[in-house]
Scaffold this active site. Structure first.
Site, PDB file in Angstrom:
ATOM      1  N   PRO A  21      12.429  12.380  59.468  1.00  0.00           N
ATOM      2  CA  PRO A  21      11.277  12.208  58.585  1.00  0.00           C
ATOM      3  C   PRO A  21      10.095  13.119  58.904  1.00  0.00           C
ATOM      4  O   PRO A  21       9.818  13.398  60.075  1.00  0.00           O
ATOM      5  CB  PRO A  21      10.884  10.734  58.781  1.00  0.00           C
ATOM      6  N   ASN A  22       9.471  13.569  57.853  1.00  0.00           N
ATOM      7  CA  ASN A  22       8.253  14.394  57.895  1.00  0.00           C
ATOM      8  C   ASN A  22       8.485  15.837  58.356  1.00  0.00           C
ATOM      9  O   ASN A  22       7.550  16.637  58.377  1.00  0.00           O
ATOM     10  CB  ASN A  22       7.159  13.737  58.773  1.00  0.00           C
ATOM     11  N   ARG A  29       1.947  19.955  58.147  1.00  0.00           N
ATOM     12  CA  ARG A  29       1.512  18.868  59.030  1.00  0.00           C
ATOM     13  C   ARG A  29       1.063  19.421  60.398  1.00  0.00           C
ATOM     14  O   ARG A  29       1.685  20.355  60.926  1.00  0.00           O
ATOM     15  CB  ARG A  29       2.620  17.814  59.213  1.00  0.00           C
ATOM     16  N   TYR A  34       2.851  21.292  65.718  1.00  0.00           N
ATOM     17  CA  TYR A  34       4.197  21.681  65.280  1.00  0.00           C
ATOM     18  C   TYR A  34       4.335  23.150  64.871  1.00  0.00           C
ATOM     19  O   TYR A  34       5.435  23.592  64.532  1.00  0.00           O
ATOM     20  CB  TYR A  34       4.644  20.775  64.119  1.00  0.00           C
ATOM     21  N   ASN A  85      16.989  16.695  65.094  1.00  0.00           N
ATOM     22  CA  ASN A  85      15.636  16.269  65.453  1.00  0.00           C
ATOM     23  C   ASN A  85      15.387  14.993  64.651  1.00  0.00           C
ATOM     24  O   ASN A  85      15.074  15.054  63.469  1.00  0.00           O
ATOM     25  CB  ASN A  85      14.606  17.344  65.085  1.00  0.00           C
ATOM     26  N   ALA A  88      10.399  10.808  64.152  1.00  0.00           N
ATOM     27  CA  ALA A  88       9.867   9.510  64.607  1.00  0.00           C
ATOM     28  C   ALA A  88      10.982   8.507  64.923  1.00  0.00           C
ATOM     29  O   ALA A  88      10.804   7.618  65.771  1.00  0.00           O
ATOM     30  CB  ALA A  88       8.923   8.940  63.553  1.00  0.00           C
ATOM     31  N   HIS A  91      12.317   7.470  68.543  1.00  0.00           N
ATOM     32  CA  HIS A  91      11.722   6.455  69.408  1.00  0.00           C
ATOM     33  C   HIS A  91      12.059   5.026  68.969  1.00  0.00           C
ATOM     34  O   HIS A  91      11.667   4.073  69.628  1.00  0.00           O
ATOM     35  CB  HIS A  91      10.198   6.651  69.436  1.00  0.00           C
ATOM     36  N   ASP A  98      23.594   4.819  67.594  1.00  0.00           N
ATOM     37  CA  ASP A  98      24.949   4.270  67.502  1.00  0.00           C
ATOM     38  C   ASP A  98      25.858   5.182  66.677  1.00  0.00           C
ATOM     39  O   ASP A  98      27.042   5.327  66.982  1.00  0.00           O
ATOM     40  CB  ASP A  98      24.917   2.868  66.875  1.00  0.00           C
ATOM     41  N   GLU A 109      19.763  17.442  70.962  1.00  0.00           N
ATOM     42  CA  GLU A 109      18.531  16.846  70.428  1.00  0.00           C
ATOM     43  C   GLU A 109      17.397  17.860  70.593  1.00  0.00           C
ATOM     44  O   GLU A 109      17.250  18.444  71.671  1.00  0.00           O
ATOM     45  CB  GLU A 109      18.238  15.565  71.229  1.00  0.00           C
ATOM     46  N   HIS A 111      13.186  18.658  69.959  1.00  0.00           N
ATOM     47  CA  HIS A 111      11.836  18.261  69.557  1.00  0.00           C
ATOM     48  C   HIS A 111      10.927  19.476  69.640  1.00  0.00           C
ATOM     49  O   HIS A 111      10.935  20.195  70.647  1.00  0.00           O
ATOM     50  CB  HIS A 111      11.300  17.136  70.440  1.00  0.00           C
ATOM     51  N   ILE A 112      10.172  19.658  68.587  1.00  0.00           N
ATOM     52  CA  ILE A 112       9.286  20.823  68.507  1.00  0.00           C
ATOM     53  C   ILE A 112       8.157  20.692  69.537  1.00  0.00           C
ATOM     54  O   ILE A 112       7.856  21.628  70.275  1.00  0.00           O
ATOM     55  CB  ILE A 112       8.706  20.932  67.075  1.00  0.00           C
ATOM     56  N   SER A 113       7.553  19.526  69.546  1.00  0.00           N
ATOM     57  CA  SER A 113       6.417  19.311  70.459  1.00  0.00           C
ATOM     58  C   SER A 113       6.928  18.795  71.801  1.00  0.00           C
ATOM     59  O   SER A 113       8.070  18.330  71.904  1.00  0.00           O
ATOM     60  CB  SER A 113       5.446  18.294  69.849  1.00  0.00           C
ATOM     61  N   ARG A 118       2.695  13.641  75.175  1.00  0.00           N
ATOM     62  CA  ARG A 118       1.957  13.061  74.050  1.00  0.00           C
ATOM     63  C   ARG A 118       1.815  11.546  74.258  1.00  0.00           C
ATOM     64  O   ARG A 118       1.901  11.076  75.386  1.00  0.00           O
ATOM     65  CB  ARG A 118       2.662  13.419  72.746  1.00  0.00           C
ATOM     66  N   ARG A 122       5.945   8.086  72.315  1.00  0.00           N
ATOM     67  CA  ARG A 122       6.838   9.231  72.045  1.00  0.00           C
ATOM     68  C   ARG A 122       7.643   9.627  73.279  1.00  0.00           C
ATOM     69  O   ARG A 122       8.505  10.492  73.230  1.00  0.00           O
ATOM     70  CB  ARG A 122       6.029  10.447  71.584  1.00  0.00           C
TER      71      ARG A 122
HETATM   72  C1  DQA Z   1       9.068  15.304  66.876  1.00  0.00           C
HETATM   73  C2  DQA Z   1       8.305  14.361  67.798  1.00  0.00           C
HETATM   74  C3  DQA Z   1       8.239  12.959  67.222  1.00  0.00           C
HETATM   75  O1  DQA Z   1       7.532  12.101  68.104  1.00  0.00           O
HETATM   76  C4  DQA Z   1       7.510  12.975  65.900  1.00  0.00           C
HETATM   77  O2  DQA Z   1       7.510  11.693  65.321  1.00  0.00           O
HETATM   78  C5  DQA Z   1       8.047  13.992  64.964  1.00  0.00           C
HETATM   79  C6  DQA Z   1       8.496  15.299  65.466  1.00  0.00           C
HETATM   80  C7  DQA Z   1       9.040  16.774  67.367  1.00  0.00           C
HETATM   81  O3  DQA Z   1       9.843  17.549  66.876  1.00  0.00           O
HETATM   82  O4  DQA Z   1       8.206  17.131  68.190  1.00  0.00           O
HETATM   83  O5  DQA Z   1       8.023  13.800  63.751  1.00  0.00           O
HETATM   84  O6  DQA Z   1      10.421  14.912  66.838  1.00  0.00           O
END
Ligand code: DQA
Length: 171
Positions: A21-22, A29, A34, A85, A88, A91, A98, A109, A111-113, A118, A122
């Site tokens: 998501p997002n 964003r 990011y 990725n 959210a 977490h 599963d 896996e 994660h950008i950040s 943080r 997270r």
């Molecule tokens: C994220 C980190 C997550 O905590 C956050 O909710 C995201 C992006 C990252 O790529 O850093 O949407 O997965």
């Protein structure tokens, strides 16, 4: 001819990239967290790298947990490696974890950040225990690193399979 084509197709190594998501909002964003790259640009770069390695790659993004679970399940028998990725859902989602466990496909896996520096919520990933490894905190470049890690995993799997085949007695 048909048999030959089928054999060639079956030998193609496939990678599925799954975005949570997002992540469709990348480039808009929180650019300070990011970066400024859009998801399409990230995917374009990954496609170039995959093609240079003769790999097939597909991309999927959803804001819905169930759709991500469905996509992971659809990878069974279709895909050799997942790069995910879960955003959210990282977490919170036992369901995505599963699904990854169920299909047993090597999963990277990303994660950008740097989630570890943080907010506390997270800093826990439900996905990491079922992933082959995790790339965190390198910005959009993390996807490229994730792809390279994935290629390495695929090479190791292939070498292991070849070793096992060589060890089998000839019929
Ligand atoms: C994220 C980190 C997550 O905590 C956050 O909710 C995201 C992006 C990252 O790529 O850093 O949407 O997965």
């Amino acid at each position: 001819m048909l048999v030959k084509e089928k054999t060639i197709k079956e030998n193609i190594v496939k990678i599925s990239v799954i975005q949570g998501p997002n992540l469709n909002m990348l480039g808009i964003r929180e650019q300070n967290i990011y970066g400024g790259m859009k998801l399409e640009q990230i995917h374009e770069e990954m496609k170039k790298t995959a093609e240079a390695h003769n790999l097939e790659i597909d991309f999927f993004q959803s804001n819905l947990e169930g759709e991500i679970v469905d996509k992971v399940q659809e990878c069974l028998g279709e895909t050799d490696l997942i790069i995910i990725n879960p955003a959210a859902y990282t977490h919170t989602s036992i369901a995505i974890r599963d699904a990854i466990s169920a299909v047993s496909i090597p999963t990277v896996e990303v994660h950008i950040s740097n989630v570890n520096r943080r907010e506390e919520f997270r800093q826990k990933s439900l996905i990491s225990p079922v992933a082959a490894g995790t790339i965190v905190g390198f910005g959009p470049f993390g996807y490229h690193l994730g792809l390279l890690a994935g290629i390495q995993i695929l090479n190791e799997v292939k070498a292991m399979q070849e070793q096992q085949q060589a060890a089998q007695p000839q019929a």
